[in-house]
Structure formats: C-alpha cells, structure tokens
Design a protein around this motif. Structure first.
Motif, PDB file in Angstrom:
ATOM      1  N   LEU A 139       3.080  -6.182 -16.411  1.00 54.07           N
ATOM      2  CA  LEU A 139       3.092  -5.821 -14.987  1.00 54.07           C
ATOM      3  C   LEU A 139       1.729  -5.291 -14.533  1.00 54.07           C
ATOM      4  O   LEU A 139       1.286  -5.567 -13.412  1.00 54.07           O
ATOM      5  N   SER A 162       7.631  -6.714 -16.302  1.00 54.53           N
ATOM      6  CA  SER A 162       7.667  -8.059 -15.718  1.00 54.53           C
ATOM      7  C   SER A 162       7.166  -9.093 -16.716  1.00 54.53           C
ATOM      8  O   SER A 162       6.541  -8.754 -17.732  1.00 54.53           O
ATOM      9  N   ASN A 164       5.286 -13.419  -8.497  1.00 58.61           N
ATOM     10  CA  ASN A 164       5.570 -12.616  -9.686  1.00 58.61           C
ATOM     11  C   ASN A 164       6.980 -12.045  -9.614  1.00 58.61           C
ATOM     12  O   ASN A 164       7.621 -12.030  -8.562  1.00 58.61           O
ATOM     13  N   ASP A 165       7.430 -11.575 -10.753  1.00 58.18           N
ATOM     14  CA  ASP A 165       8.733 -10.891 -10.795  1.00 58.18           C
ATOM     15  C   ASP A 165       8.550  -9.376 -10.820  1.00 58.18           C
ATOM     16  O   ASP A 165       9.526  -8.629 -10.836  1.00 58.18           O
ATOM     17  N   ALA A 166       7.296  -8.945 -10.810  1.00 56.48           N
ATOM     18  CA  ALA A 166       7.011  -7.519 -10.961  1.00 56.48           C
ATOM     19  C   ALA A 166       7.453  -6.711  -9.738  1.00 56.48           C
ATOM     20  O   ALA A 166       8.055  -5.643  -9.873  1.00 56.48           O
ATOM     21  N   ASN A 217      11.270  -6.335  -9.474  1.00 59.54           N
ATOM     22  CA  ASN A 217      11.779  -5.446 -10.523  1.00 59.54           C
ATOM     23  C   ASN A 217      11.428  -3.996 -10.224  1.00 59.54           C
ATOM     24  O   ASN A 217      12.238  -3.085 -10.420  1.00 59.54           O
TER      25      ASN A 217
END
Ligand SMILES: NC(=O)C[C@H](N)C(=O)O
Length: 746
Positions: free
Chosen positions: A389, A495, A504-506, A509
């Motif tokens: 992340l 992430s 991104n998935d950061a 999350n």
C-alpha cells in the motif's frame, strides 16, 4: 328439505336427556320404521353417567345389522344389546342420505373422543395431584384400552385383555347396569408405558441437574421403588444416562456431599453428562465453549484464570502472575517452573521497526478523547507499518517495489472524503520508521503494535493497522492473543496494488477499514480485504495476485460489502467481560514442518531430535487430511513421542485449506494420539503457531496446561469439537443429528 322426527328419535332423545351428558351420535336412516343400519367402526363413548359400556361395534364384514326396539335399545341380530342411551336415530323423509355419511360422522367423532380421552388419561397419570380428579370424576370412561385389543375382544378373537385379566363377556354390550360394577383397571399398552416412563425420567434428570428445581422433583416426580434403589446403588436411572459428577452430587439425594478429589481434574470436568440436555444448549452461545466458573472460594483456590477460562490448577502449575511489561520473546528453559524473566531476549528478537509510537492523541483533543460520548466524531488511530500500500517502484533497486516514507501521511491529508465528511471518523495516523515489507516483520513488531494500541486504547474508538499482506494473517492472529479483553475494533488492512497507482485496491480497503474501526459492534482483531471483513485469527492469505487475497476457510466472513453491508452479527465476538490488558510475551522456540509423501524423513527426524535436545518448545506439524501421517513411519512417530516426553508441545494441523483435524479417525492418525500429539482442530497454521507461542510465552502455564488450552477456543480461533461436523465415516444417523444440532445453534 323437510325433516320429521320419528317416535323412536323422540324417545331416545328424551332418554338421552335424562341420562345427561351421553354423547349423541346422529345416525340418519331411510325411513321412520327403518331399523336396519350398517354398523360403524368401533368407538368408545364417554360422559358422566354414561356407564362403562358405551360401545358401538363393527360387524361390517359379516353384514350384521342393528335393530332398534320400541324401548330404544338397539340389538344386534345375534342377540347382544347395546345400551339405549347412546343413539339418537333420525329418520329422513327424503330418504336420500347415504349410510356412508353416517359412518363418516361416527368415525370422526370416534377419533375426537379417543384423543380427548387419551389426553385426559395422560394428564391424570402424570400428575399425582390430579389423581383426586380422576377418582372423583369419570372413572371407567377414562380408561384407555387399546383399540385393537378392544376390537379383538369384542369380535370374539380373544377373551383376554393384555393385563391377563379376563373380562366377563356380559360386561360388553351391557346396559347402564354395568356402571355398578367395579371399573375395569386401565390396561396400558407398552407404547404408553414407555412414553410415561420417559417423561418421568427426563423430569427427574432435569431436577437432578438444577438444584433450584428440586421442589418440583418432590412434588411432581415420584420415584418408583426400583428407581430409588437404583439411585441408591449408584446405578442411576436405567436408560437415561444421567451423569452425576462429584460436583453435582453435592445437591442431590445421594447422601452426603462427596469431598473433592485430590486430583483436581476429577472435580471439574468440561463435559456435560451424557443424555442430559443442557438448558441453554441451543441458545445463542454461538458455539463457544462456556467458561468454567468456580463455585466456591475453595474452587477458586484450586483453579486459575487463563483469558477468562478457569482451569484446574495442577501440582506443577507455575503460580506466577503474568508480567505484561516484558518484551516479546520468552526463552524459558523449563516451562514447568516460573520462567526467569531475565532470560528474555536471549534469542534474537525479530523486530524490524525501530521504536514504539507512544501516545498519539492530540493534546488539544485530550479532554474530548477522554469522554468520547461528547465527541461528535469517532476517532480512529491508523498505525502504518508499510507493505505494498505504501510502496513505489525504485529504479535504483531494479524497479522493485519499496515503501516510501511519508507517502501515506500526505495522501491521507489530501483525502477530502475522510476530512470533510462529518459522518466519517476522524483519523490520526502514525507511520513507523522505517516502513517495511511485511515479510520483514516478526513477533517483536507484533508486540510493538500491541503496546501502541494499549497506550492509546482509551483515546480512540478503534484502530487500523496498515501492513503488507504476506504475513498479515500471522500478525492479526498474534494480536488476537496478545490483546486480552479487547473491546474495540482492531482492523488490519493493506493492498495488492500500491496506493499511488491510478487503479488500486488500497483506497477502498483503507476507507472501509476505517469505517469498521469506528464500529461499536466489532470488538476483535479483524482483517478487512476486498469487500470482506474476516476474523483475524481465522484468516489466511490464499492468493498472490488477485485482489481477493484473503480467505477465512472455516468461518464465514463477519461482514460482506456490496451495495449494503451485510453483517453476520451472530458470529461477532461478544464484548469483553474484564478490563483490557496485553500480554506481548511470545516464546518463539517453535518450528513448523510440512509432510511430503515419500520424502526424506530421516533429515526431519534428525532435525526434531537435535532441536529437542537444545531448545525446542513447540512443533507444529502440517499433516495430511484429518491429521494423518504414514503408518509405516513408526520411527518418525517414535521421534515425536520422544519430543513430547521431553516437554515439546507437538500440534497437528492439516494441509487442507478447510476442514478440521480429527485425530484418531484413521488408524494412521491414531498413533499420534499415543505419541502425545495435540489436535489443532480447524485452526489455521497462522493461528496455531501464534497461539502456541503465546501460551508458552505466558510463563504461568505448565506444559500440560498449554497442551489442554491448545484445544480450547480462546479468541474464536477454532470451532469447539462439539460443533465440528461429524467425522467422514460417522453413520448417516449421526451426521443427520449433528447437522440438526448445528443448524439449531446458528
Ligand atoms: N501485497 C503486499 O503487501 C505484499 C508485500 N510483499 C508485503 O507483504 O509487504
């Protein structure tokens, strides 16, 4: 349709009204003078003054007919009589009513009567205080005679009732005069006797278990002589399996209370008596093992508390109190005795992050923070250790990903969705120095996180830990054990794609972890990753590249995010019962070995032997299936037995992603029980290792206590054995029952 009343009907009606309360069956026949009726199935009539022989017989097969005399009596064509009070016979001028409908009417009536009588009889037989009613009220009409038996008797197939009593033929088909005869004793069929006996037994076993109900036992359960004798001789009540433990026998009728045995394990047992249903067995205890509670000061002295569980204090139990100020690695030479704390840190402490964060609440917010009720916004502390992340490509290191110090803090400051939305919690963040990849983290870093959470515990509503995904499940499991009586959410997240990337998935999350960290209902360590909130000590990393990197194979997610947030509230940990404290001491002298078929186990043996002789305290085995090890490898089993004898706690986990170890289910696994290997149940390897390190590191537990506690659910990390699915080879019946019990619980 017109209806006329026949003289016969008038007569029988008036007789009925004189006889009072005789049930009237309205039989419909073709004409005024018709006296031929097909007979209906046998039935019993009851009513005050009706007499014992209110019977109508079926002679359908032989085409017998009733005839009604002038006096209203109805005769069989074979000469036997039926009492006259029973019938009202109506004639129908139209003559259109079929005899079929008559028969149906009577059958229904018959059934209703029968049920009513059965109920009354059951009540009277059950409750002694009602016996008076039975005596004063209906006598013979309350007698239950099995229908079939009665039918046989009436049809002449038998002249004996099941009691062996011969009933005089004249009493059947007799008139009211028979009421003067003594009533026939009830003949109870076996089914009825069994039902009654079962009822009495279940009442009795309840009363034995619950002392406050003893008055009920005295008033409503009357023991037969045989039962009393059985109780006195210690046999118990046959067929019930009432387990009376030493503790419960203090309150029952079995004589004076027994002294507590010198072996504490005899005095306290976790097991409920077989065959006795626990009163709250199907209420919401959510599959958690109920903590044992001391009943008296004496018990308390003989027990000690481990994370809310009272366990019997054995001779070798170290008496020391756990010191929570120590560092994270214990190196006790012998856990049978209190570990010398000076020896801590004699092993290299795996710790990458330089220093603790310390107090992190802002000075100007302190009063507000001390009284969170007055705070308009929830406050969440974000502790950032590094991980993908926070990373960016570093050209100087071949373009590999490395954490960038300060990047997260500046990003958070610019997140308007966090800073400007009044419904979002206020975030205070701290970046450790240096930020690291999670594969560099170890027990020292987990202990540091636990200490920082503890230092700031009362000033924040919840905590987010940002870290890399590689060892996140280990860290979350470790913190689950280190943080005792946790009453606030601690949410781990990270992430798969760095925050600085456009896609991104950061971000998601991070935002969702922050929201869950401000939740009032979560009071445990969790991992939030890709739309799911998982229990920390149940999670494991399952994917290196997909965004859904974590799974919780043996427990449903605590929550799932779609358009709505769906919480599985019933599996949330309950709020704590004691004050929050930490125990960061972990004994890291453990190794984990994974079996591979046919590979060199001589080296494995050599390693275990050597480590046992030097320092090994715990061995986690990753075995096949339900905890199996090749049966031909006797020398490996012997090596494990030697290690156990030398004080190493050997724990069996499974290589399977989901399911549980069921040791002893196969002969190959059975040998391990003999070697002293402990089952990890359905714990993940992450949970099993950190739990063992935590228990060994506490320093107040003997080796046998550590072994016992490895099989007890402390933080929701394992499913208690009683709630596990039945073993694969259980009978179909066992599986059905177990499934039923599980679905009732959840
Ligand atoms: N996705 C990640 O965070 C992986 C990284 N290697 C770490 O664990 O720090």
């Amino acid at each position: 349709m017109q209806r006329s009343t026949s003289p016969l009907e008038m007569k029988t009606r008036s007789q009925c009204s004189r006889a009072l309360a005789v049930p009237i069956a309205c039989l419909i026949c073709r004409s005024e003078n018709v006296t031929s009726l097909p007979l209906v199935p046998p039935m019993l009539f009851g009513g005050k003054g009706a007499g014992a022989a209110s019977l109508i017989f079926s002679h359908r097969s032989s085409l017998s007919y009733l005839s009604a005399n002038d006096d209203g009596n109805i005769n069989f064509n074979d000469g036997s009589k039926v009492m006259r009070d029973v019938f009202t016979i109506q004639s129908d001028d139209q003559g259109s009513t079929e005899s079929k409908s008559m028969s149906t009417t009577l059958s229904l009536f018959d059934q209703k009567q029968w049920d009513h009588r059965q109920n009354k009889l059951n009540r009277n037989a059950m409750w002694p205080q009602d016996h008076g009613r039975k005596r004063n009220g209906i006598t013979s009409t309350r007698i239950a005679v099995p229908k079939k038996e009665l039918r046989d008797f009436i049809s002449g197939n038998t002249s004996k009732m099941s009691s062996g009593r011969t009933v005089p033929k004249s009493s059947v088909g007799a008139t009211n005069d028979n009421t003067k005869q003594p009533p026939t004793m009830p003949v109870l069929d076996d089914g009825f006797v069994q039902k009654q006996a079962n009822h009495r037994r279940s009442k009795l076993s309840r009363d034995l278990l619950w002392p406050q109900d003893h008055y009920r036992k005295k008033s409503s359960v009357v023991l037969s002589r045989e039962e009393k004798l059985d109780m006195k001789s210690g046999v118990g009540i046959s067929g019930v399996g009432v387990g009376i433990t030493a503790a419960s026998s203090e309150t029952n009728e079995n004589g004076p209370p027994k002294a507590l045995s010198s072996d504490p394990s005899q005095n306290f047992n976790f097991e409920k008596p077989r065959g006795v249903r626990r009163r709250n067995s199907n209420n919401n205890n959510f599959g958690r093992r109920k903590p044992m509670l001391p009943q008296s000061q004496h018990d308390l002295w003989k027990m000690k508390s481990v994370d809310g569980f009272f366990i019997p204090r054995t001779e070798e139990s170290p008496m020391m109190e756990v010191n929570t100020d120590i560092d994270s690695v214990g190196t006790t030479d012998d856990a049978q005795t209190a570990p010398p704390r000076t020896e801590l840190n004699s092993l290299p402490v795996h710790r990458s992050i330089a220093s603790d964060a310390g107090p992190l609440w802002k000075e100007e917010l302190r009063d507000d923070a001390i009284h969170p009720l007055f705070s308009s916004r929830k406050r969440v502390l974000v502790l950032c250790t590094g991980g993908t992340l926070t990373m960016s490509n570093d050209p100087s290191k071949g373009n590999s990903l490395v954490p960038v110090q300060g990047a997260l803090t500046s990003y958070l400051a610019g997140m308007r969705e966090l800073t400007e939305d009044p419904d979002m919690p206020e975030i205070i963040s701290h970046e450790y120095h240096p930020l690291i990849d999670s594969s560099d983290m170890g027990p020292g870093d987990w202990a540091m996180l636990a200490r920082d959470i503890s230092t700031n515990y009362y000033y924040f509503d919840g905590f987010v830990v940002l870290m890399g995904t590689d060892t996140m499940a280990y860290a979350a499991s470790a913190l689950s054990f280190m943080l005792q009586n946790l009453g606030k959410p601690v949410i781990f997240t990270g992430s798969q794609i760095p925050l600085r990337e456009p896609y991104n998935d950061a971000r998601k999350n991070l935002i969702m972890a922050t929201i869950f960290a401000s939740s009032d209902t979560v009071s445990e360590v969790c991992i939030f990753f890709h739309d799911r909130l998982l229990r920390g000590c149940r999670a494991t990393k399952v994917n290196t590249s997909k965004l859904k990197a974590f799974d919780s194979p043996n427990l449903s997610p605590l929550a799932e995010i779609g358009i709505n947030i769906e919480e599985n509230y019933h599996i949330f940990r309950p709020p704590p019962r004691g004050s929050f404290k930490i125990n960061t001491s972990m004994d890291t002298r453990l190794i984990t070995l994974r079996l591979v078929p046919g590979f060199d186990d001589a080296s494995m043996k050599a390693m275990i032997d050597a480590a046992t002789q030097t320092h090994l305290k715990g061995l986690i085995l990753q075995l096949y299936g339900t905890g199996n090890l090749p049966s031909v490898k006797d020398d490996l089993v012997q090596c494990l037995a030697n290690a156990t004898a030398a004080g190493v706690v050997v724990v069996a986990t499974t290589q399977c992603l989901s399911g549980s170890v069921i040791m002893g289910h196969y002969a190959t696994g059975q040998k391990l029980i003999g070697a002293g290997v402990v089952s990890a149940g359905d714990m993940t390897v992450e949970a099993a290792t950190t739990k063992l390190a935590y228990l060994l590191g506490r320093g107040d537990l003997s080796i046998s206590e550590v072994r016992d506690l490895m099989t007890v659910d402390l933080r929701g990390e394992m499913t208690p054995e009683s709630d596990l699915p039945p073993p694969p080879l259980a009978s179909t019946y066992q599986r059905v029952i177990a499934q039923k019990n599980r679905s009732r619980r959840f």
